[in-house]
Write a protein that holds these residues in place. Sequence first.
Motif, PDB file in Angstrom:
ATOM      1  N   LYS A 588       0.942  -1.118   0.177  1.00 43.62           N
ATOM      2  CA  LYS A 588       0.015  -0.030   0.080  1.00 43.62           C
ATOM      3  C   LYS A 588       1.304   1.197   0.232  1.00 43.62           C
ATOM      4  O   LYS A 588       0.304   2.364  -0.503  1.00 43.62           O
ATOM      5  CB  LYS A 588      -0.600   0.182   0.897  1.00 43.62           C
ATOM      6  CG  LYS A 588      -2.228   1.390   1.365  1.00 43.62           C
ATOM      7  CD  LYS A 588      -3.219   1.289   0.283  1.00 43.62           C
ATOM      8  CE  LYS A 588      -3.664   2.189   0.560  1.00 43.62           C
ATOM      9  NZ  LYS A 588      -4.554   2.531  -0.224  1.00 43.62           N
ATOM     10  N   SER A 672     -13.786   1.766   5.158  1.00 45.45           N
ATOM     11  CA  SER A 672     -12.398   2.206   5.308  1.00 45.45           C
ATOM     12  C   SER A 672     -12.182   3.013   6.737  1.00 45.45           C
ATOM     13  O   SER A 672     -12.900   4.057   7.156  1.00 45.45           O
ATOM     14  CB  SER A 672     -12.063   2.667   3.858  1.00 45.45           C
ATOM     15  OG  SER A 672     -12.658   4.342   3.872  1.00 45.45           O
ATOM     16  N   GLN A 711      -8.642  -4.308   7.367  1.00 49.92           N
ATOM     17  CA  GLN A 711      -8.580  -2.938   8.225  1.00 49.92           C
ATOM     18  C   GLN A 711      -7.158  -2.320   7.680  1.00 49.92           C
ATOM     19  O   GLN A 711      -6.703  -1.088   7.824  1.00 49.92           O
ATOM     20  CB  GLN A 711      -8.680  -3.253  10.093  1.00 49.92           C
ATOM     21  CG  GLN A 711      -9.695  -3.533   9.403  1.00 49.92           C
ATOM     22  CD  GLN A 711     -10.946  -3.794  10.681  1.00 49.92           C
ATOM     23  OE1 GLN A 711      -9.817  -4.836  11.531  1.00 49.92           O
ATOM     24  NE2 GLN A 711     -11.869  -4.648  10.992  1.00 49.92           N
ATOM     25  N   HIS A 713      -4.973  -2.342   5.511  1.00 44.60           N
ATOM     26  CA  HIS A 713      -4.074  -1.890   4.171  1.00 44.60           C
ATOM     27  C   HIS A 713      -5.273  -0.848   3.822  1.00 44.60           C
ATOM     28  O   HIS A 713      -4.509   0.211   3.427  1.00 44.60           O
ATOM     29  CB  HIS A 713      -5.005  -2.996   2.930  1.00 44.60           C
ATOM     30  CG  HIS A 713      -5.423  -2.619   1.539  1.00 44.60           C
ATOM     31  ND1 HIS A 713      -4.603  -2.682   1.108  1.00 44.60           N
ATOM     32  CD2 HIS A 713      -6.180  -1.941   0.775  1.00 44.60           C
ATOM     33  CE1 HIS A 713      -4.423  -1.915   0.006  1.00 44.60           C
ATOM     34  NE2 HIS A 713      -5.675  -1.652  -0.173  1.00 44.60           N
ATOM     35  N   HIS A 714      -6.097   0.103   4.815  1.00 42.19           N
ATOM     36  CA  HIS A 714      -6.750   1.362   4.618  1.00 42.19           C
ATOM     37  C   HIS A 714      -6.308   2.553   5.613  1.00 42.19           C
ATOM     38  O   HIS A 714      -6.952   3.614   5.529  1.00 42.19           O
ATOM     39  CB  HIS A 714      -8.600   0.517   5.054  1.00 42.19           C
ATOM     40  CG  HIS A 714      -9.096  -0.037   3.829  1.00 42.19           C
ATOM     41  ND1 HIS A 714      -9.101   0.932   2.723  1.00 42.19           N
ATOM     42  CD2 HIS A 714      -9.804  -0.439   3.649  1.00 42.19           C
ATOM     43  CE1 HIS A 714      -9.494   0.102   2.105  1.00 42.19           C
ATOM     44  NE2 HIS A 714     -10.221  -0.877   2.830  1.00 42.19           N
ATOM     45  N   ASP A 717      -5.168   5.582   3.891  1.00 37.42           N
ATOM     46  CA  ASP A 717      -5.641   5.572   2.249  1.00 37.42           C
ATOM     47  C   ASP A 717      -5.336   7.386   2.107  1.00 37.42           C
ATOM     48  O   ASP A 717      -5.273   7.168   0.991  1.00 37.42           O
ATOM     49  CB  ASP A 717      -6.616   5.073   2.533  1.00 37.42           C
ATOM     50  CG  ASP A 717      -7.451   3.579   2.431  1.00 37.42           C
ATOM     51  OD1 ASP A 717      -6.898   3.399   1.755  1.00 37.42           O
ATOM     52  OD2 ASP A 717      -8.493   3.677   2.918  1.00 37.42           O
TER      53      ASP A 717
END
Length: 749
Positions: A588, A672, A711, A713-714, A717
Motif C-alpha cells: 500500500k 475504510s 483494515q 490496508h486502509h 488511504d
Amino acid sequence: MASDAWSFISVRHPDKNKNEGAEDMFIKITKSYEILSNEEKRTNYDRYGQTDDTQPYGHGHYGHRHDHFYFDESFFHFPFNNKGNREFADSKYALHFNQYVNDVVPDSYKRPYLIKITSDWCFSCIHIEPVWKEVVLELEALGVGIGVVDVGYERRLANHLGAHRTPSILGVINGKVTFFHYAVVKEHLRQFVEDLLPQRLVEKVTDRNDFQFLNSWHEQNKPHVLLFDQVPVVPLLYKLTAFAYKDYVQFGYVDQGLSETANLLKQFNINTYAPTMLVFKESTDKPADIIQAKGMKKQIIDEFITNNKFLLVPRLVNQKLFDELCPVKQFHRRRKYCVLLITGDEESYTIGNQAFLTFASTNTLEVVRFAYVYQRLQQSLCDILLKTKDSTPPPPQVFILERRNPAGKVLYKEVAGGWNGTDEDKQRLLDELERLQKDPSILNYDAMLPELNNEFASMFLIRWIYTAYDYISEILDDILHNNWREMMPLLSLIFSALFILFGTVVVQAFSDSSEDGKSKPKAKEGTKTENGSPVSSSTSSRPPKKNFVEVTELTDITYTSNLVKLRPGHMNVVLVLTDATKNVLLSKFAKEVYSFTGSLTLHFSFLNVDKHSAWMETLLEFAQDAMQIDTEEDDCARHKIDYTGYVLALNGHKKYLCLFKPVYTGEEGGSSEEEGPGGATGGGKRSRSGSRDDHPPRRSTPRSRSTATLQIHHKLDRLGLWMERLMEGTLPRYYIPGWPGLDKITGPK
C-alpha cells in the motif's frame, strides 16, 4: 610659323582628315602636349616612362606616397562616368527594384540570370568590364538573362539581393540568389551559370536505356527529345533549353563518340557530321519531328520545341495544361475547340484509347486539340460532364468543348453513341467536327467546370527534398566563401539553437548521473523489499523515472547515512510496521508514494517497530506536541500504543519531523478508516473513537483474518494527500534537540 602649325594640326584632326590612323595620331599629339605643358607630368614621365592613362591599376600615383591628395583635371580621364564605356551596361541591362521583382524573378523559373553589382566610383569594376562584355555577348545568345545593378541608384535592390560590396556578380534561378566567388574570367563565369542549373535536366542516353527513356512518355505525359552530338559533355545551350521547357518536354543526350550509342545512330540513321535533334511522342520507333544543323542556334531550337511541346493526345493532369491545350476564347482570335475523351486506365480501355490516338493523328484542323482524362483521377470534372449520380463507371465518352471564360464556363456537346474505337465511332466524331466548322451553335450545353486535380502532386515530397538539398548547398557555399555578412542572421539562429539544445542535454545528463549515483549506494546498503504495482494518485514535481519504489529498511547499519547525515534539503519518509503487517503495508505504501518518486529530495524507508520500539518511543518523547493526544494517559498506557501504519517524514539536517497517524475505527464490513485532522496534519486531536485504547487490537482468527487484513490496508488511504501537503510545506513540523542514539534503535539481542 603659326600658319604652319595650324596646317599641321588640321591635316591630322579626324574631322578634316579621314585617313585610318588620323584619330589615334591626334590623341597622341594631344597627350604629348598635355605632358610637356605640365611640370609634374613631365617629371613623372621622365622618371617612370608612363603617362596617367598607361599606368597599370594600383601603381603610378596610387603606388607612391604624396604629401597631398593628388587631384587635377587628368583624374577625369580615368573611365568613370564615361558614357561611352558605361552605356553598354547601364542602358540595356540596368535593373530597377520593381523590374527585378515583377519580371526577373518570375522569368528566372525559365532561364537563369547573371547580374553584376557595380557603382560609379568602383576601381575594380573597370578591370572586369572587358571580361564581362565578352561573357554577356556569349551567354545572352544562349538564352541567359543579363542584369546590371548600380548601387548608387538602386541601393534598395542591392540590399535586397544581399550584395554589400562592388563589384559583385551573382546568379538568380528559380527565385534563388547565388553569389559568384571566383576569379572573373570567361571560363569561370560560364561554369558558374552551368552550375546554377539543376543537375537532373538532361539524361544521358545509350543503347542500354534508350527504350526505357523513350517509353516513359505515358507516365510523364511529355514528348521526349534526343540530341545527338559528338562532344562528350552536354552543351550549355541544350541545358538551358531543357530548363526553359522542363514542364513540357523530357530531354536526353546521346554522345556519338561512344561505342555504346552505335545502335541508336544506326536505328535512326543519324548524320554524325552535324548535331541532330529528334522529338518522340506516342511512337517510340519513329520520331515525330527532326532537325539537323551545324550551327544549332537558340531561335531554331526554341521554334522546334515550341511546335512539339505536347503529345498528339496528352492527358489532362492539371489545370495549367488544360489552360494551354484548351485556351479561353478571345474576341480577336479564332475559336479553339477541345475534343475530350473520358476513359479509364484499366487494360479493358486500351483498345478504345489507342483508336482515339489513331484518329487524332489524322487530324488536320488547327483549331481542334485532342486530349483525354482518367475518370478515376478527375472525378469532379467527369461527374459534371457525364451527369452521373451513381458510382457505377459509365463507358468511355467523347465531348467537344469550347471554353468561354477563365472561371470555368464551357460550351459542350456530347458525341452520341459513346466511344469504343470502332469505325462507326470514328465516323460519328468526324461528322460532328465537320458540322462544328459550319455551325458552332451545335455546342448547345453549358457548364461550370471545376479546377482540375494536380495528378503529379504526389511528387511534392521529392521536390521538397531537392529544394532542401539546394538550400543546404547554398548555406555551405556561403560559409565556405566567408560571405559572413549575408550569413550572420542564419548563423546566429543556428548557434543559439545549438547552445540551448546543448545546455539542456548537459543539464539533463548531470541530473541523471546525480540521481543514479544516489540510488546505487542505497541499493547496495538496503534490504530488498517487496512493493506493489505503481498507481498514479497525485501530481509531483517530476514524473517517476522507475516503475518501482525503492524502500530501504532503517537499521543500525543504514541509520547514519539515511537519517543522521542526510544531505541538507533531503527528507526520509519512514513507514512504521510490524512483521505481521509488513507485506500489506509495504504494498500500500508503494502505491501511495509512487507518484512522488520523481523527486530527487525524497527517500523512502521502513522501520520494524517489533525490533526498534524503543527508538520510536524515544523519538516521540522528544516531540511532545505530536503526541498531545496521549497526555491524559499514563506512561504505561502510552507504551501500549500501536504504531503500525505511522509514517514519519524526517529531516536529518534541520532535526525536525512531520507525522502521519492513521485514524482507525476497527469496524468491519468494508468501511475504510477515516482520517481526521490529526491524520492529515500530524498535529491535531484525534477522535476518541479512533483511539487504540478504545479499540485494542484483536487477535487474528481464521474467521476475521481477511477483515483484519483489509483494515490494515486502509490505514494508509490518506497518505497520498498527506504527501502532497508535505511537498507543499504546509504540514506542522516538530523539532527535536537531537536524534536518538544508536542504542535506542538497536533492538535487544
